[in-house]
Enzyme design. Sequence first.
Site, PDB file in Angstrom:
ATOM      1  N   ASP A   1      -8.271  -2.242  14.018  1.00 28.94           N
ATOM      2  CA  ASP A   1      -9.208  -2.335  13.385  1.00 28.94           C
ATOM      3  C   ASP A   1      -9.664  -3.654  12.888  1.00 28.94           C
ATOM      4  OD1 ASP A   1      -7.775  -1.383  11.733  1.00 28.94           O
ATOM      5  OD2 ASP A   1      -9.534   0.278  11.060  1.00 28.94           O
TER       6      ASP A   1
ATOM      7  N   ASP B   1       0.503  -1.075   0.138  1.00 28.80           N
ATOM      8  CA  ASP B   1       0.059   0.071   0.159  1.00 28.80           C
ATOM      9  C   ASP B   1       0.984   1.432  -0.424  1.00 28.80           C
ATOM     10  OD1 ASP B   1       0.766  -0.297   2.861  1.00 28.80           O
ATOM     11  OD2 ASP B   1      -0.705  -0.439   3.779  1.00 28.80           O
TER      12      ASP B   1
ATOM     13  N   HIS C   1      -7.800  -3.948  10.191  1.00 28.73           N
ATOM     14  CA  HIS C   1      -7.072  -4.582   8.712  1.00 28.73           C
ATOM     15  C   HIS C   1      -6.289  -4.677   8.244  1.00 28.73           C
ATOM     16  CE1 HIS C   1      -4.538  -0.335   9.608  1.00 28.73           C
ATOM     17  NE2 HIS C   1      -3.874  -1.321   8.847  1.00 28.73           N
TER      18      HIS C   1
ATOM     19  N   GLU D   1      -9.855  -1.298   4.697  1.00 27.20           N
ATOM     20  CA  GLU D   1     -10.631  -1.085   6.360  1.00 27.20           C
ATOM     21  C   GLU D   1     -11.926  -1.881   6.472  1.00 27.20           C
ATOM     22  OE1 GLU D   1      -8.322   0.607   7.949  1.00 27.20           O
ATOM     23  OE2 GLU D   1      -8.115   2.139   8.167  1.00 27.20           O
TER      24      GLU D   1
HETATM   25  C1  F6R Z   1       1.169  -0.998   6.062  1.00 28.29           C
HETATM   26  C2  F6R Z   1       0.274  -2.009   6.099  1.00 28.29           C
HETATM   27  C3  F6R Z   1      -0.871  -1.826   7.834  1.00 28.29           C
HETATM   28  C4  F6R Z   1       0.559  -2.344   9.351  1.00 28.29           C
HETATM   29  C5  F6R Z   1      -0.781  -1.903   9.702  1.00 28.29           C
HETATM   30  C6  F6R Z   1      -0.409  -2.082  11.050  1.00 28.29           C
HETATM   31  O1  F6R Z   1       2.251  -1.630   5.030  1.00 28.29           O
HETATM   32  O2  F6R Z   1      -0.538  -2.403   5.391  1.00 28.29           O
HETATM   33  O3  F6R Z   1      -1.930  -3.126   7.312  1.00 28.29           O
HETATM   34  O4  F6R Z   1       0.425  -3.496   8.889  1.00 28.29           O
HETATM   35  O5  F6R Z   1      -1.271  -0.707   9.884  1.00 28.29           O
HETATM   36  O6  F6R Z   1       0.614  -1.337  11.835  1.00 28.29           O
HETATM   37  P1  F6R Z   1       1.570  -0.879  12.180  1.00 28.29           P
HETATM   38  O7  F6R Z   1       2.835  -1.505  11.940  1.00 28.29           O
HETATM   39  O8  F6R Z   1       2.574   0.554  12.162  1.00 28.29           O
HETATM   40  O9  F6R Z   1       1.173  -1.280  13.695  1.00 28.29           O
END
Ligand code: F6R
Length: 241
Positions: A136, A67, A138, A143
């Site tokens: 959440d 992403d 995701h 989301e």
């Molecule tokens: C990032 C991504 C997100 C993160 C998630 C957890 O490329 O795809 O899904 O993996 O938001 O983020 P952290 O690791 O910062 O807690």
Amino acid sequence: MKIIKVKNYDEMSRKAANIISAQVLIKPDSVLGLATGGSPLGTYKQLIEWYNKGDIDFSEITSINLDEYVGLPDTHEQSYHYFMHENFFDHVNVKPENIHVPNGVAANMTQACREYEELIKKAGGIDLQLLGIGTDGHIGFNEPDDFFEPLTHVVSLTESTIKANTRFFDSEDDVPRKAITVGIKTIMQAKKVLLIVNGKNKADAVKEAVCGKVTPAVPASILQLHPDCTIIGDEEAFSKL
Ligand code: F6R
């Protein structure tokens, strides 16, 4: 799902790096689906260490990131392009032409999404998809929703994701409100999925994803249906399992 409980972040990172190394050793031209954020930082650090020792070679891999924020150019310090170069690509021998991160500043986002899907198809699909999980539930930036969005698309970030990611920006107002992300079908089509998770703040999301029903309200719950999904988590993240 294979669940691996570890003591802490360092052990999680080492184990994840081990699985990625094994993948690259067995198939040097692997297509790696990569993630950003706090979760994989230690994994990338470990992989760089092993690369510097001569234990791992990335020269034949292709990387396809999950992403990118919409509106942030590659040069922006909080763009995922920047993150990946700073924390991984610039320290190992991945060929620049084999590095792919969604384009968050494309003039035509619909076309950019379509092209990213074509790119994944052309690469032969993803061999190993590394994932983190949002508070959440995701994965990528898929989301919670009423349905699983299958392909690469632009998404509006939820309040909880914006809040969670504010730690990387000067203020909440600076966090982009939209992102481009690969879809759930693309993630599910990866041959292997490796989800890493640490910290108490992820315990509810992990519980819902692993023990709850499969629902787009908790996007990670779909991983229950993946034939080869490993979750490595620390004691805090698994505290509600
Ligand atoms: C990032 C991504 C997100 C993160 C998630 C957890 O490329 O795809 O899904 O993996 O938001 O983020 P952290 O690791 O910062 O807690």
